[in-house]
Design an enzyme around this catalytic site. Sequence first.
Site, PDB file in Angstrom:
ATOM      1  N   VAL A  14       0.830  -1.208   0.000  1.00  0.00           N
ATOM      2  CA  VAL A  14       0.000   0.000   0.000  1.00  0.00           C
ATOM      3  C   VAL A  14       0.872   1.270   0.000  1.00  0.00           C
ATOM      4  CG1 VAL A  14      -1.770   1.276   1.270  1.00  0.00           C
ATOM      5  CG2 VAL A  14      -1.910  -1.212   1.101  1.00  0.00           C
ATOM      6  N   LYS A 105      -6.574  -0.691   9.903  1.00  0.00           N
ATOM      7  CA  LYS A 105      -7.898  -0.945  10.522  1.00  0.00           C
ATOM      8  C   LYS A 105      -7.778  -1.527  11.912  1.00  0.00           C
ATOM      9  CE  LYS A 105      -6.780  -4.023   7.390  1.00  0.00           C
ATOM     10  NZ  LYS A 105      -6.532  -3.999   5.977  1.00  0.00           N
ATOM     11  N   GLU A 129      -9.911   6.733   5.648  1.00  0.00           N
ATOM     12  CA  GLU A 129     -10.715   6.147   4.562  1.00  0.00           C
ATOM     13  C   GLU A 129     -10.172   4.779   4.137  1.00  0.00           C
ATOM     14  OE1 GLU A 129     -13.586   7.685   2.638  1.00  0.00           O
ATOM     15  OE2 GLU A 129     -13.580   5.512   2.474  1.00  0.00           O
ATOM     16  N   GLY A 134     -10.720  -0.867   0.951  1.00  0.00           N
ATOM     17  CA  GLY A 134      -9.746  -0.418  -0.059  1.00  0.00           C
ATOM     18  C   GLY A 134     -10.107   0.904  -0.702  1.00  0.00           C
ATOM     19  N   GLY A 187      -1.030  -9.776  -3.481  1.00  0.00           N
ATOM     20  CA  GLY A 187      -0.909  -8.648  -2.538  1.00  0.00           C
ATOM     21  C   GLY A 187      -2.212  -8.281  -1.853  1.00  0.00           C
ATOM     22  N   GLU A 190      -3.318  -9.982   4.185  1.00  0.00           N
ATOM     23  CA  GLU A 190      -2.517  -9.349   5.243  1.00  0.00           C
ATOM     24  C   GLU A 190      -1.229 -10.150   5.405  1.00  0.00           C
ATOM     25  OE1 GLU A 190      -3.603  -6.474   6.963  1.00  0.00           O
ATOM     26  OE2 GLU A 190      -4.979  -6.617   5.295  1.00  0.00           O
ATOM     27  N   ASP A 201      -9.972  -9.392  10.035  1.00  0.00           N
ATOM     28  CA  ASP A 201      -9.873  -8.181   9.214  1.00  0.00           C
ATOM     29  C   ASP A 201     -11.270  -7.614   8.956  1.00  0.00           C
ATOM     30  OD1 ASP A 201      -8.135  -6.570   7.096  1.00  0.00           O
ATOM     31  OD2 ASP A 201      -9.928  -7.254   6.048  1.00  0.00           O
ATOM     32  N   LYS A 205     -13.010  -4.021  10.335  1.00  0.00           N
ATOM     33  CA  LYS A 205     -13.657  -3.055   9.435  1.00  0.00           C
ATOM     34  C   LYS A 205     -15.125  -2.868   9.824  1.00  0.00           C
ATOM     35  CE  LYS A 205     -10.658  -4.331   5.562  1.00  0.00           C
ATOM     36  NZ  LYS A 205     -10.531  -5.295   4.462  1.00  0.00           N
ATOM     37  N   GLY A 302      -5.381  -4.146  -2.470  1.00  0.00           N
ATOM     38  CA  GLY A 302      -4.390  -3.947  -3.521  1.00  0.00           C
ATOM     39  C   GLY A 302      -3.747  -2.577  -3.413  1.00  0.00           C
TER      40      GLY A 302
END
Length: 426
Positions: A14, A105, A129, A134, A187, A190, A201, A205, A302
């Site tokens: 990222v 997150k 954000e 993503g 990719g 995690e 995850d 979120k 991604g």
Amino acid sequence: MKKVGVAILGLGVVGGGTYKILTEHKEFYKKNHGVEITVESVLETNRQRALELGVDESKICNNVAEICSNPEVDIVVEVIGGVEPAKSFVIAALNSGKSVVTSNKELFCKYSHEIEKIAKKNGVGLFYEATCVGGVPVIRTLLDSLQGNKITSMMGIINGTTNYILTKMSECGSPYGEVLKEAQKLGYAEADSTADVEGYDAAYKLSILSSLSFHTKIPYTEIYREGIKDINNADIVYGKQLGYVLKLLAIGKNGENGIEVRVHPTFIKSSHPLAGVNDSYNAVYITGDSVEDVMLYGRGAGAMPTGSAIVGDIIYCATHPTHNYSTFKNTEKADPATKFVKNFESAYYIRLSAEDKAGVLAKVTSLLSKYSISVSQVNQENCGTAGTAPIILITHITKENNVKKAVADINATGFAKVENYIRVVS
Ligand code: HSE
């Protein structure tokens, strides 16, 4: 022209995407937003990785203190992930008067109450954000555009890795382990893929999204969580025959009896708008009392999609003179007045293997009826091991605890065994 300096902590997938977008679009941002955004420094121990991205050697730092004391840096982007050292770095940056943009997150979900307080105290911004879904702009939609609504429910596919895995298992019949490796190569996953496949995850979120939706802190520990590790290709095939698609859904509801939050594999009707969300794509389906239904769809993981969310936050921060903070009661624990519904209602898919002889199905349905579970569809397959047959049942809406009790009773009979049960949204 306004000049804004950025530091990026971590040049992984990222961070690398963010660096590329910022450098490649620099002139575009100058022309269209009237702001010159420069990456002033990066924190990356793998110097080679930074150099390969085109970072000038003089901008590679080894410690966060250098970044905090650099007057050219206005905004610190944290894309390290995990709690520590990310948390200490974020706090140091905020206390040095830098605004922070994060994609983390886990950090935001667990410590937003603490870090947002520090941001407010220092009068700097905290943007997140990229923590959820993503490149899909769901946070700002909840923070701004949907504020006029009482949001009653949200349902989403909010983890790209598991959606990729379930899509490939469904389309090609590929085994779980093989597809997980592909997702890691692409990719999406995690660093420790347990967070993806066991639903953590998605739970982090959902904690953030439901806190924003319902205006009160929903700690991730209140979220019922089940991952996809026990999903069998057979369930995907049987579900498909009955017109269902399997997804890892995150569900949040705010109803008369309280708040219900859960993440688990779910069968949805193939005609449902979420059923066509495949691969690493994510979507969030939100229902508000005024707007009715809204669905946001896009790449959930991604380098470039998540980088897009981060850069959106950087530009927002650079072009807005004051900072807005979260629109929910940002406490450490849930407000004592918040009621959580644990014994939620759903329809269920139940796969049994049972002795293939007269009366067995009747005995199974009689055990279900003991707990007021009514069956809406039954399918018997012919491919069981000698003397047994796989039986697939879809129930009408019932209570979670009733299903658990019925499953225990069926398993105690000796002539039938529940191999799996999966919640169904019609
Ligand atoms: N591992 C996450 C996913 C990345 O698969 O969705 C984006 O949060």
